[in-house]
Design an enzyme around this catalytic site. Structure first.
Site, PDB file in Angstrom:
ATOM      1  CE1 TYR A 124      -3.672   2.589   1.044  1.00 51.18           C
ATOM      2  CE2 TYR A 124      -1.788   3.630   2.115  1.00 51.18           C
ATOM      3  CZ  TYR A 124      -3.077   3.696   1.639  1.00 51.18           C
ATOM      4  OH  TYR A 124      -3.767   4.874   1.733  1.00 51.18           O
ATOM      5  CD  GLU A 180      -5.706   4.457  -1.143  1.00 56.02           C
ATOM      6  OE1 GLU A 180      -5.844   4.783   0.043  1.00 56.02           O
ATOM      7  OE2 GLU A 180      -6.619   3.932  -1.814  1.00 56.02           O
TER       8      GLU A 180
END
Ligand code: GDP
Ligand code: MN
Length: 382
Positions: free
Chosen positions: A101, A189
């Site tokens: 992530y 993101e």
């Protein structure tokens, strides 16, 4: 403005962040065409602005044309958490060795950019933050210094990414930071950022929020705005140039200044009400702006009462009052208004409202924000 995954990936590509080759598709036939072009196996991905598409059945692998037809047919029109799938993204499938992530956002309290990085990718970061907060590395970045490759590498090591992934991931972080800053994002993101068996690191998903205040220096964002998901109220507000966000409560809210508008939402909440919207009419609240604001609020069928909260600084009370009187003569309002008018020339403003002879049940004044909220909420909850 939130981008769809495929738009986010197109945005990433401008900053040289590696993504899988693919294309958007609005029909089964288009999906097949994109799949044939990308080469099998492919993934067929629902384009909705909500996470957890995989779990909801909105992401499927397809080995051949027949499977693309089947999955595209099933996913188009599907409802994912209240979002209807109208478009797909079909891309060449990737082999995944590991999922990470990575994101950049602004930490307003720290007045710095914030990198969040974790070796636990592919799951929602909120879940990781809950179950294993130590697995998320957070790094504040001074906007003047920026992010250099060595600092990015150290963060990857600290996040316990495997050695084989460190260089590739660090390079992507530097590019993602550039995309986030130069590209004027509020959020950039990648989840998951994947390591392939070949050792390459690659963005498998994209979540990008553009900073609308920077739109003036990005004429190319027009192409994204056309697909922005606005509800009818938000569309109407946008056409009138209002800072409006639709919510699902019953008290329509108008305030001057974003901070006051947010405080108004809080106070309505505090006294047991629910806000139908956020609406900041800004400093120059003339009759046109007020009429436009009231029209948008009046259009919202859930609105039962309207709370206008004005604190005059530069905005003058009598101008606001004139605006309301004028607006009420133009717009046939379904819901009653409670107004709290304070600050510069508030006395004069309240007098103008009184002199207009509007019946109490349509428009009443309250001296404080709390009393005005109580009055509006008691009408809304009656
Ligand atoms: P989200 O669930 O909405 O965040 O959608 P993602 O794009 O992040 O995909 C969810 C999951 O689907 C990923 O974490 C992967 O496990 C899987 N997935 C997506 N694309 C591929 C692919 O190309 N190959 C493989 N093997 N899995 C994929
Ligand atoms: Mn994802």
């Amino acid at each position: 403005m939130d981008l769809f995954e495929y738009q986010g990936k197109q945005y990433f590509a401008r900053y040289d962040i590696p993504v899988s080759p693919g294309g958007p598709a609005d029909t089964v036939d288009e999906a097949v065409k994109e799949a044939n072009q990308a080469g099998y196996p492919v993934v067929v991905k629902a384009q909705v602005q909500v996470g957890g598409r995989g779990k909801a059945g909105g992401i499927k692998l397809a080995d051949n044309e027949a499977e693309v037809r089947e999955h595209a047919g099933n996913i188009l029109g599907m409802d994912i958490k209240g979002h209807t799938v109208n478009r797909l993204w079909v891309e060449k499938a990737s082999d995944i060795e590991d999922e990470y992530y990575a994101s950049f956002t602004l930490d307003r309290a720290a007045k710095k950019h914030l990198l969040m990085l974790s070796a636990e990718g592919g799951v929602e970061i909120e879940a990781v933050a809950e179950s294993n907060p130590d697995a998320i590395v957070k790094l504040h970045i001074d906007p003047v210094d920026g992010l250099d490759l060595e600092v990015a590498r150290q963060s990857c090591i600290k996040a316990k990414l495997p050695e084989t992934a460190v260089d590739g991931a660090a390079e992507i972080l530097v590019k993602l930071y550039r995309c986030y800053t130069e590209g004027d994002c509020d959020l950039a993101e990648i989840n998951p950022l994947i390591l392939k068996p070949t050792g390459e690191v690659h963005a498998l998903d994209a979540k990008v929020t553009l900073d609308n205040s920077a739109a003036y220096r990005h004429p190319e964002w027009e192409a994204f705005a056309a697909t922005e998901v606005l509800d009818d109220r938000e569309q109407m507000a946008k056409e009138k140039g209002l800072q409006y966000i639709g919510l699902d409560g019953s008290v329509g809210i108008i305030a001057n200044g974003a901070g006051l508008a947010m405080s108004t939402l809080d106070v309505v909440n505090q006294v047991g009400g629910t806000a139908a919207n956020f609406l900041d009419i800004g400093g120059g609240a003339n009759a046109d702006v007020m009429a436009g604001a009231l029209e948008v609020i009046n259009f919202d069928e859930n609105v039962v009462s309207i709370l206008i909260n004005i604190f005059g600084g530069i905005t003058r009370g009598e101008e606001v009052a004139k605006g309301i009187v004028e607006a009420m003569s133009r717009v046939d309002l379904r819901a009653p208004i409670v107004i709290r008018l304070d600050g510069t020339n508030a006395e004069e403003g309240r007098q103008i409202l009184l002199d207009a002879g509007i019946p109490q049940e349509k428009l009443r004044s309250e001296p404080t924000m709390l009393e005005a909220a109580l009055a509006a909420v008691s009408t809304a909850n009656a």
